[in-house]
Design an enzyme around this catalytic site. Sequence first.
Site, PDB file in Angstrom:
ATOM      1  N   ILE A  17       4.608 -11.389  11.814  1.00 49.26           N
ATOM      2  CA  ILE A  17       5.528 -10.286  12.118  1.00 49.26           C
ATOM      3  C   ILE A  17       6.479 -10.703  13.232  1.00 49.26           C
ATOM      4  CG2 ILE A  17       5.615  -7.879  12.959  1.00 49.26           C
ATOM      5  CD1 ILE A  17       4.371  -8.322  10.131  1.00 49.26           C
ATOM      6  N   ASP A  18       7.722 -10.226  13.161  1.00 48.80           N
ATOM      7  CA  ASP A  18       8.679 -10.538  14.217  1.00 48.80           C
ATOM      8  C   ASP A  18       9.001  -9.292  15.041  1.00 48.80           C
ATOM      9  OD1 ASP A  18      10.561  -9.003  12.827  1.00 48.80           O
ATOM     10  OD2 ASP A  18      11.569 -10.742  11.961  1.00 48.80           O
ATOM     11  N   ALA A  19       9.960  -9.412  15.936  1.00 53.72           N
ATOM     12  CA  ALA A  19      10.267  -8.321  16.859  1.00 53.72           C
ATOM     13  C   ALA A  19      10.767  -7.072  16.136  1.00 53.72           C
ATOM     14  CB  ALA A  19      11.304  -8.778  17.888  1.00 53.72           C
ATOM     15  N   ALA A  20      11.256  -7.229  14.901  1.00 59.88           N
ATOM     16  CA  ALA A  20      11.732  -6.076  14.139  1.00 59.88           C
ATOM     17  C   ALA A  20      10.586  -5.361  13.420  1.00 59.88           C
ATOM     18  CB  ALA A  20      12.805  -6.512  13.136  1.00 59.88           C
ATOM     19  N   GLY A  21       9.368  -5.880  13.546  1.00 61.04           N
ATOM     20  CA  GLY A  21       8.201  -5.189  12.998  1.00 61.04           C
ATOM     21  C   GLY A  21       7.880  -5.511  11.555  1.00 61.04           C
TER      22      GLY A  21
END
Lengths: 147, 147, 147, 147
Positions: A17-21
């Site tokens: 998962i990245d910072a954008a969820g």
Amino acid sequence: MVLLNANYRLTVTLHDIDAAGVMFFAQVFRYAHDVYEQWMTQQGFSLAQIVREQQFALPLVHASADYHAPLRHGDVVDVILSIAELKNSSFTLQYQFVPVAGQSVNSINQVNPPAVTVTTVHVCIHQQSGKKRALPNELVNVFNGGR
Amino acid sequence: MVLLNANYRLTVTLHDIDAAGVMFFAQVFRYAHDVYEQWMTQQGFSLAQIVREQQFALPLVHASADYHAPLRHGDVVDVILSIAELKNSSFTLQYQFVPVAGQSVNSINQVNPPAVTVTTVHVCIHQQSGKKRALPNELVNVFNGGR
Amino acid sequence: MVLLNANYRLTVTLHDIDAAGVMFFAQVFRYAHDVYEQWMTQQGFSLAQIVREQQFALPLVHASADYHAPLRHGDVVDVILSIAELKNSSFTLQYQFVPVAGQSVNSINQVNPPAVTVTTVHVCIHQQSGKKRALPNELVNVFNGGR
Amino acid sequence: MVLLNANYRLTVTLHDIDAAGVMFFAQVFRYAHDVYEQWMTQQGFSLAQIVREQQFALPLVHASADYHAPLRHGDVVDVILSIAELKNSSFTLQYQFVPVAGQSVNSINQVNPPAVTVTTVHVCIHQQSGKKRALPNELVNVFNGGR
């Protein structure tokens, strides 16, 4: 399009998962290659052995992905592998990332549409010269389902 | 502890972040190695050349990290490299990941405490046999600041 | 195709390389996104801020790469960013990975052909509903070189 | 040291290998966390759910690895998980990466020594305030083998 009777299940991890969820887009390429490597090994074509023997190599000349829906942390996904095209010295694989909805999805007839579709094109080359060559017959047989 | 006058600035990227909203712990090891590789190259020790020449190798025998504060998306961080220990056939590097607070942080006297401290221990081996050997003199000189 | 006057230089690291001795194909997607994120930040569109403000998001709907030549450990590569297509609610970016041959390559007129070409298509959505929306005017201006 | 009866088998992939021909040191941290996440999920503690519910979080405060022998492409490795220390608000996990020599290795009594040993220390915090708190009883029970 020949389905390779290969089905691999993965669970989207915390670090996918990245910072954008949602799952970072590049992760599907790593997963696709892991499915490819595992399938090849199961067919008797260990990539480790291919690299060691230096007779031929199968580098990618193209990779693409279409993202239809986001994948989220904890999602269970089946990767369905098929061969989209087989030529004299190259082959095209397709990987459908199909979310599993509460129950097992083991057939091409599952209801869920893929969240992501990945395509990879591999060309066969002489390991030393880097020049294009025909795919080994044994590998062609595997792609043709001759095993 | 000899400060190697090496300072590398990075910005925490979208994909460094995990589902918990902070930088995934394992990313600091990749960043630390990138700083190590860049510093070595600047000192005349390209890892690519070392691998190609096959005279010696510098594999890690230990790596550790202490996490004091979370790093978040967009954080600007200076990585301060120092040599913590130098032995006949091994060396220990320390990397302090220091968040930059609104302004440049270019000295060991910065106000911010490190968010993460990483330590790596490398041993020098003969590339072929894998046996331990003394560090090359030129590399010892570099660590001693003799360049 | 509008060149965005953006040029990013990277060096292929030890861990970018795979068992076949060349850069693993999926790494170019990570590098492309890092260039995109850095460029956006320089234009005043920090992805961290966009995620935090939750007004819109720019997820990828497509990514592809064509591999023309292998990249090896230590290769220095310029990533040249351009905008290939700009629509009402989406944009297409192209990244050319051009090996630097002994000297700086700072213009589109460099001699070296790209080793890899990457394309990404981003769509603009409302962060909450996930529904498509028009690109913010400020971002359109940036893509049009209006800054 | 309580063995958690958890055993996970992995095969070293093409892209785990770096330019030096062995598994890049940082990969073991990713694998260790994947084993941790899978084990937690099997015990009823899905990390995705923990993140979503925002009652507590379990960030790492320390991670370390000792590398005893290189891992190579195609190596099959069992990861043996155990709990090394359990405190009021923290726990320490140990992961032994044991190469499988031609046959299944399913017990702690296997002949092969570990190639890598990883340790992670997690602390329990309130998700919102970030302050330390006691581990939930249900999680303590799981670590004590009370399930």
